[in-house]
Every structure is written in structure tokens, then in C-alpha cells.
Design a protein around this motif. Structure first.
Motif, short mmCIF file in Angstrom:
data_model
loop_
_atom_site.label_atom_id
_atom_site.label_comp_id
_atom_site.label_asym_id
_atom_site.label_seq_id
_atom_site.Cartn_x
_atom_site.Cartn_y
_atom_site.Cartn_z
N ASP A 88 0.74 -1.25 -0.09
CA ASP A 88 -0.06 0.15 -0.21
C ASP A 88 0.89 1.25 0.07
O ASP A 88 1.83 1.10 1.06
CB ASP A 88 -0.88 -0.05 1.19
CG ASP A 88 -1.84 1.24 1.17
OD1 ASP A 88 -2.28 1.30 0.16
OD2 ASP A 88 -2.10 1.66 2.12
N GLY A 89 0.84 2.05 -1.02
CA GLY A 89 1.83 3.04 -1.26
C GLY A 89 2.74 2.78 -2.30
O GLY A 89 3.74 3.07 -2.24
N THR A 90 2.34 2.14 -3.38
CA THR A 90 3.19 1.77 -4.35
C THR A 90 4.05 2.96 -4.97
O THR A 90 5.32 2.76 -5.36
CB THR A 90 2.54 1.00 -5.37
OG1 THR A 90 2.17 -0.23 -4.97
CG2 THR A 90 3.58 0.72 -6.54
N PHE A 93 6.70 3.44 -2.65
CA PHE A 93 7.64 2.59 -2.76
C PHE A 93 8.64 2.66 -4.01
O PHE A 93 9.97 2.73 -3.83
CB PHE A 93 7.14 1.38 -3.09
CG PHE A 93 7.84 0.02 -3.15
CD1 PHE A 93 8.52 -0.64 -2.07
CD2 PHE A 93 8.25 -0.36 -4.31
CE1 PHE A 93 9.46 -1.68 -2.24
CE2 PHE A 93 9.13 -1.65 -4.60
CZ PHE A 93 9.85 -2.17 -3.54
N TRP A 100 5.63 3.15 2.74
CA TRP A 100 4.74 2.21 2.29
C TRP A 100 4.54 1.11 3.02
O TRP A 100 5.32 0.98 4.26
CB TRP A 100 5.46 1.72 0.85
CG TRP A 100 6.91 1.37 0.96
CD1 TRP A 100 7.75 2.08 0.87
CD2 TRP A 100 7.21 -0.05 1.26
NE1 TRP A 100 8.84 1.50 0.83
CE2 TRP A 100 8.69 0.04 1.26
CE3 TRP A 100 6.57 -1.20 1.50
CZ2 TRP A 100 9.34 -0.92 1.42
CZ3 TRP A 100 7.44 -2.42 1.64
CH2 TRP A 100 8.79 -2.28 1.82
N SER A 181 1.43 8.70 2.03
CA SER A 181 1.14 7.98 0.68
C SER A 181 0.17 6.87 0.94
O SER A 181 -0.88 6.56 0.24
CB SER A 181 2.14 7.64 -0.16
OG SER A 181 2.89 8.60 -0.69
N SER A 182 0.45 6.16 1.94
CA SER A 182 -0.43 5.06 2.22
C SER A 182 -1.39 5.16 3.05
O SER A 182 -1.30 5.71 4.09
CB SER A 182 0.73 3.86 2.96
OG SER A 182 -0.26 2.76 3.58
#
Length: 269
Positions: A88-90, A93, A100, A181-182
Motif C-alpha cells: 500500500d503506497g506503491t 515505494f 509504504w 502516501s499509504s
């Protein structure tokens, strides 16, 4: 072999982290899924394969829902399901951020019963089992007790703060927007009390939020969709109508939303 579902999720999350960290060093290949679904990497697929193998081998009677697996509607006929987001949060990453996460949950009759959100690069392991509280690396956590909007910190993307989504045509004065982000990590940080609320007004995939939802509620917080309705999972179309989660101030924040929003914020919820 792990005995409880939570033990199984924890062991699988840590094994997933071992795989994902190797790809951080090796610079994984990246593809675009198309249709606005965003990017996917070799690491997402490798972690998904590991999760599917470990979890389904241990609990073959559980249904399966993952961002990186074609949805098998047979899950609707099962009482319990795994819901996972391999990474989650590619985008984070790919960019080399540490924010992530692996998000794993077990559902039963539409409710989350066990959950893990693990950040391998930070070695943060958030976990919860229904009725037993929430922890970070084994230590109990709880949401903040903030109960007014002045000075409240809200984890959300910029799009959700557009004036059109608020009853007064502007977000409430005094609140401060932050971002990670995630979605799973946003929920975990809120459960930890580092931020007061997380919200997304965009329809949210179950794999992004199921684990975090239990962690927040077991940390003493409230989790609803953007209208205030409780979240139910294992839906035929596995999305819910946005998420607002965290301290008592969540109710005040929801009350400030516009009565009706024709549009929802665009990607990166």
C-alpha cells in the motif's frame, strides 16, 4: 505454524517485508495497470504471491481479496476472508520513500477480526485483534482525545480539501492537513495518536482500509464512511464511500462536509 489468525498475519507480514526490502535494493520493474489504476511493480506481485501461498495454505477455507489478484466472487460464499494489499503506497515505494506498508486483515461476516499494517523500512508493526486492543511493536496504542477542530491535524490528500467538498465552501479554520502516501499507514498513525483524523472522500478499496479500520477502532477511535455510516466489508464491489477515522473530532469534521458532493477527489486518495 502460527495458531491464531493474528499470529498468521504477523508472520506473513514480516516475511513479505523481507521480500519487499530486496526489491528496494534491486530497483524493481514498474508497469502501469491502465484505466487510472496506477502503477504496479515486481515487488507488489512477488509479495502478493508470498501472501497468497502462506495465508491460503494455512486457511484454505477462507476467501481471498487482494489488490493484485483478480477478484474471485467465490469469496462472497465464505464466512471468513483474507483482505490484503501487498504494497500500500506503491508510488512511495517506487520513489524510495519509507512510508509504504503491507496491509493484511481477516474478515468474518463483514467485520474485521484481525489486522496488521507493517512498514518494513521503519520496522513498525501495527496489529489488532477484535476485542484485544491495538499495538505498535507490541506496545498498546490509542487515538488522541482531541475533541475540537481548532488545531486538529488531519491526514488527507490535497484534493479532499477542495472548497467544493465543504459546507462553508472552505475547510474549517484551524485544522492542519498532513499527508502520507499509504492509506493503511495514515490509519495506523491516527490509531497511534500522532494525528487526530485521517480522511479520504474518494471511494476506497477494502484492501487499503480494512486492516487500518480495526486498528483504529481497537485503539479507541471511530471509523465511518464520509456520511457517518459504519463500514462493512466483503462487498460484491469491494469499495466503501470514503473513510473518516480517528479521535472524537471526526464527528465535527464530518459535520463540516457539504451535504452532497457530485464529484469525488481524483487519484492518490
Amino acid at each position: 505454524m502460527p495458531v491464531t489468525d493474528l499470529d498468521l498475519l504477523i508472520a506473513t507480514a514480516k516475511a513479505s517485508g523481507d521480500i519487499a526490502r530486496r526489491f528496494v535494493v534491486d530497483r524493481p520493474k514498474v508497469w502501469d495497470k491502465g484505466g487510472g489504476a496506477g502503477p504496479v511493480t515486481e515487488a507488489d506481485l512477488a509479495v502478493n504471491e508470498l501472501m497468497a501461498h502462506e495465508l491460503q495454505r494455512a486457511r484454505p477455507d477462507y476467501g481471498w481479496l487482494s489488490e493484485e489478484t483478480e477478484d474471485d466472487m467465490g469469496r462472497l460464499a465464505t464466512r471468513r476472508q483474507f483482505v490484503v494489499d501487498p504494497i500500500d503506497g506503491t508510488r512511495a515505494f517506487i520513489e524510495g520513500s519509507q512510508d509504504w506498508a503491507h496491509a493484511l486483515a481477516v474478515l468474518e461476516d463483514g467485520e474485521v477480526m484481525a489486522a496488521v499494517v507493517y512498514l518494513p523500512m521503519r520496522d513498525y508493526l501495527y496489529a489488532a485483534q477484535k476485542g484485544d486492543g491495538a499495538t505498535l511493536n507490541g506496545n498498546p496504542i490509542e487515538v488522541s482525545q482531541k475533541n475540537d477542530l481548532d488545531g486538529a491535524t488531519v491526514l488527507s490528500n490535497k484534493a479532499s480539501f477542495a472548497d467544493k467538498f465543504w459546507a462553508d465552501q472552505t475547510p474549517p479554520a484551524g485544522i492542519e492537513r498532513k499527508f502520507r502516501s499509504s492509506l493503511a499507514y495514515r490509519m495506523a498513525l491516527t490509531a497511534q495518536g500522532r494525528f487526530d483524523v485521517m480522511m479520504t472522500l474518494r471511494p476506497s478499496w477494502e484492501w487499503d482500509i480494512a486492516a487500518g479500520a480495526l486498528i483504529v477502532t481497537e485503539a479507541g477511535g471511530e471509523v465511518t464512511d464520509q456520511t457517518g455510516a459504519p463500514l462493512r466489508f466483503n462487498n460484491p464491489h469491494p469499495q466503501v464511500n470514503g473513510v473518516v477515522a480517528g479521535s472524537p473530532v471526526t464527528r465535527l469534521l464530518r459535520a463540516a462536509f457539504a451535504a452532497s458532493t457530485v464529484e469525488t477527489p481524483s487519484p492518490n486518495a
